[in-house]
Design an enzyme around this catalytic site. Structure first.
Site, PDB file in Angstrom:
ATOM      1  N   ASN A 111      -3.043   4.917 -10.402  1.00 57.36           N
ATOM      2  CA  ASN A 111      -3.052   3.776 -10.759  1.00 57.36           C
ATOM      3  C   ASN A 111      -2.167   2.821 -10.103  1.00 57.36           C
ATOM      4  OD1 ASN A 111      -3.871   1.193 -12.454  1.00 57.36           O
ATOM      5  ND2 ASN A 111      -2.051   1.546 -13.518  1.00 57.36           N
ATOM      6  N   HIS A 113       0.462  -0.668 -10.561  1.00 54.64           N
ATOM      7  CA  HIS A 113       0.973  -1.675 -11.540  1.00 54.64           C
ATOM      8  C   HIS A 113       2.041  -2.386 -10.965  1.00 54.64           C
ATOM      9  CE1 HIS A 113       2.351  -2.629 -15.540  1.00 54.64           C
ATOM     10  NE2 HIS A 113       3.562  -2.602 -15.322  1.00 54.64           N
TER      11      HIS A 113
HETATM   12  C1  GRF Z   1      -2.820  -5.877  -9.467  1.00 56.92           C
HETATM   13  O1  GRF Z   1      -1.675  -6.718  -9.690  1.00 56.92           O
HETATM   14  C2  GRF Z   1      -2.440  -4.685 -10.105  1.00 56.92           C
HETATM   15  O2  GRF Z   1      -1.112  -4.243  -9.826  1.00 56.92           O
HETATM   16  C3  GRF Z   1      -2.778  -4.716 -11.379  1.00 56.92           C
HETATM   17  O3  GRF Z   1      -3.820  -5.462 -11.534  1.00 56.92           O
HETATM   18  C4  GRF Z   1      -3.930  -6.432 -10.529  1.00 56.92           C
HETATM   19  C5  GRF Z   1      -5.329  -6.062  -9.825  1.00 56.92           C
HETATM   20  O4  GRF Z   1      -5.632  -6.968  -8.763  1.00 56.92           O
HETATM   21  N1  GRF Z   1      -3.030  -3.439 -12.075  1.00 56.92           N
HETATM   22  P1  GRF Z   1      -6.608  -6.767  -7.934  1.00 56.92           P
HETATM   23  O5  GRF Z   1      -7.770  -6.933  -8.735  1.00 56.92           O
HETATM   24  O6  GRF Z   1      -6.512  -5.438  -6.995  1.00 56.92           O
HETATM   25  O7  GRF Z   1      -6.538  -8.015  -6.733  1.00 56.92           O
END
Ligand code: GRF
Length: 204
Positions: A111, A113
């Protein structure tokens, strides 16, 4: 697709910019991996559009069609298995995963974050960082365990926080780094270079 490439399944709920970064890294040959399926719990997630643009199979699987969360997640696992996925990449997937997914793909789920974990877990991590007043924040790629945002850290990147930052400006600065370190972490994984040592991940 080259058979030796790592087969990635991406779970996303929204915009899908990290998905896009992974696909581009793959298409440009920067990672020896390819996204073979995208699954979203949100019907009109832009991530599904992006998948379509690249001819990658995309599926909307919604909990509403299942009796409970475990059955829903089992359907996701089945779909990932159907595509012979070896690494599951959560990319803006807005649901907490259960032991159904974690057991099925143990040690093979990542994942990203938008904070330097273990600081600012959960939602609105960038806003949490602003409110706390830290001078630096960033992003973290980690393995997924049942401990939400608490799995072993793979890579992190740091960005400064400025006095005039808003949630939007800080998020944008962090996002640029996300798009760099997620493909990097995937490449390390595909090369078998990530070794778990308890809570630590060693890069061999
Ligand atoms: C990102 O900021 C990621 O870190 C978090 O959710 C957001 C997703 O953005 N988990 P995207 O859909 O990849 O543009």
């Amino acid at each position: 697709m080259n058979q030796h490439r790592l087969r990635i399944g991406v779970l996303a709920s929204g915009r899908g910019s990290n998905l896009q970064a992974i696909i581009e890294a793959s298409v440009q040959g920067r990672i020896n991996a390819g996204v073979v399926v995208v699954i979203s719990d949100v019907a009109d997630a832009y991530a599904l559009e992006r998948a379509k643009k690249y001819g990658i199979p995309g599926f909307h699987i919604t909990p509403k069609d299942f009796r409970n969360k475990k059955e829903y997640e089992q359907a996701i696992v089945n779909k990932l298995r159907e595509y012979d996925v070896r690494l599951v990449a959560l990319a803006g997937y807005m649901r907490l995963v259960t032991d159904v997914l974690i057991t099925a793909f143990d040690g093979n789920i990542m994942n990203i974050h938008p904070a330097l974990l273990p600081s600012f877990k959960g939602l609105h991590a960038q806003q949490q960082a602003l409110e706390y007043g830290v001078r630096y924040s960033g992003c973290t790629v980690h393995f997924v365990t049942i401990d939400v945002d608490g799995g072993p850290v793979i890579l992190q990147a740091v960005v400064p926080v400025y006095d005039n930052d808003t949630e939007e400006t800080l998020s944008a600065r962090i996002l640029e780094k996300e798009h760099i370190i997620y493909p990097e972490a995937i490449q390390l994984f595909s090369e078998g270079r990530l070794k778990r040592a308890g809570k630590r991940v060693l890069i061999t």
